[in-house]
Design an enzyme around this catalytic site. Structure first.
Site, PDB file in Angstrom:
ATOM      1  N   LEU A  39       0.814  -1.210   0.000  1.00 27.65           N
ATOM      2  CA  LEU A  39       0.000   0.000   0.000  1.00 27.65           C
ATOM      3  C   LEU A  39       0.849   1.262   0.000  1.00 27.65           C
ATOM      4  CD1 LEU A  39      -2.724  -1.060   2.601  1.00 27.65           C
ATOM      5  CD2 LEU A  39      -2.930  -1.045   0.106  1.00 27.65           C
ATOM      6  N   GLY A  40       2.029   1.173   0.541  1.00 28.56           N
ATOM      7  CA  GLY A  40       2.888   2.342   0.608  1.00 28.56           C
ATOM      8  C   GLY A  40       4.266   1.964   1.104  1.00 28.56           C
ATOM      9  N   GLY A  42       7.980   3.907   2.605  1.00 26.34           N
ATOM     10  CA  GLY A  42       8.709   5.098   2.977  1.00 26.34           C
ATOM     11  C   GLY A  42      10.159   4.786   3.246  1.00 26.34           C
ATOM     12  N   VAL A  47       4.001  -0.324   4.213  1.00 22.48           N
ATOM     13  CA  VAL A  47       2.661  -0.707   4.642  1.00 22.48           C
ATOM     14  C   VAL A  47       2.084  -1.647   3.583  1.00 22.48           C
ATOM     15  CG1 VAL A  47       0.346   0.079   5.224  1.00 22.48           C
ATOM     16  CG2 VAL A  47       2.330   1.473   5.853  1.00 22.48           C
ATOM     17  N   ASP A 154       3.022  16.257  11.303  1.00 20.53           N
ATOM     18  CA  ASP A 154       3.144  15.643   9.971  1.00 20.53           C
ATOM     19  C   ASP A 154       1.875  15.839   9.151  1.00 20.53           C
ATOM     20  OD1 ASP A 154       4.757  14.461   8.127  1.00 20.53           O
ATOM     21  OD2 ASP A 154       4.518  12.415   8.855  1.00 20.53           O
TER      22      ASP A 154
END
Length: 304
Positions: A39-40, A42, A47, A154
């Site tokens: 999903l993601g 970094g 994720v 953030d």
């Protein structure tokens, strides 16, 4: 909790971290969860959409490599997220944290409609009603975080997850940067549009106590992006011409030098942003001031 007492927030988190650390199980992730898709990703972790093999429950799994993550930092992020997850506009947690031979991990609810950045059209933004629906929910989430004595730190579209079309339900996620109010911090990475100017000017190594005003500034930048499809500037430094023109406007009231994309905004919207992004943090309005402006139009209808 006293919203002015960051020390109380820090003490509560330390207690949560100690208890969580004492009960942290070591598991083989593949045995418990079926990986579906990423999903993601970094700098410090990823994720993934997973399904619990026994219960069939879809979940978002955040995995942090041990080679890049200190155990205390992992416990901190998990405990902050868990302590805030009762709010309807903050990501829900399953209360599951663990470690594997190579990773630390925890699980939270899945957002199947991606994030806010995915619906912001470059040069256009989002429809004004959508921006206002987002505003109402983000204010509620940020006020809740602040009431716990914490500064989110953030605020950006990538951290606003969508749980329905047209932002009918949005939720904040990613609390790795969240800190108790009053924490002394230095600027640890490069200056970006969301960086408040009081942090941008700490590059000589000095530390400043953080406050809720950092979130108000970033919230103003996010609203500008929603309404225009642009960042107002690249860096909050006087060397950035767009930010320098903004400084002139804040200090003199002259808006004739502001970049052309400000012309999309009504006087009321400009006044809202001027207060949220006051150069002096002591004069910056709290995030809930944006609610007062919901009754006014934010975008000039006949702008070309």
């Amino acid at each position: 909790m006293d919203p002015n007492n960051g020390t109380m927030a820090e003490n509560l988190l330390e207690d949560m971290m100690e208890i969580t650390g004492q009960n942290l199980n070591t598991i083989e992730v593949d045995k418990h969860y079926k990986f579906i898709k990423q999903l993601g990703k970094g700098k410090y972790g990823q994720v993934t959409l997973v399904i619990h093999r026994q219960k069939g429950t879809p979940m978002a799994l955040k995995l942090l490599p041990k080679t890049l993550t200190k155990r205390q930092n992992f416990l901190y992020e998990y405990c902050v997220a868990l302590s805030l997850s009762s709010h309807p506009n903050i990501i829900g947690m399953f209360g599951i944290a663990f470690e594997s031979p190579d990773h630390y991990g925890f699980l939270y609810e899945v957002a199947l409609h991606q994030d806010l950045i995915s619906i912001i059209k470059p040069t256009e933004g989002v429809p004004e009603p959508v921006a206002k629906v987002c505003t109402h929910q983000l204010v509620s989430a940020l006020e809740f975080i602040h009431s716990r004595g914490l500064v989110y730190r953030d605020v950006k579209p990538e951290n606003v997850l969508l749980f329905g079309p047209d932002c009918q339900r949005i939720k904040l996620t990613d609390f790795g940067l969240t800190r108790p109010r009053g924490t002394l911090l230095k600027l640890v990475s490069g200056v970006i549009p969301y960086t408040a100017p009081e942090l941008s000017n700490t590059q000589n190594g000095e530390a400043v106590p953080i406050d809720f005003t950092l979130d108000a500034w970033a919230f103003g930048v996010l609203l500008f992006s929603l309404l225009t499809g642009y960042f107002p500037w690249e860096k909050t430094l006087s060397s950035d011409p767009f930010f320098d023109d903004f400084i002139v406007w804040q200090e003199t009231g002259r808006d004739d030098q502001l970049a052309w994309h400000w012309k999309k905004l009504t006087l009321e919207a400009m006044d809202m942003l001027k207060q949220l992004m006051a150069l002096n943090p002591c004069k910056r309005s709290p995030v809930n001031k944006a609610l007062w402006y919901l009754q006014y139009p934010w975008r000039v209808d006949n702008w070309k």
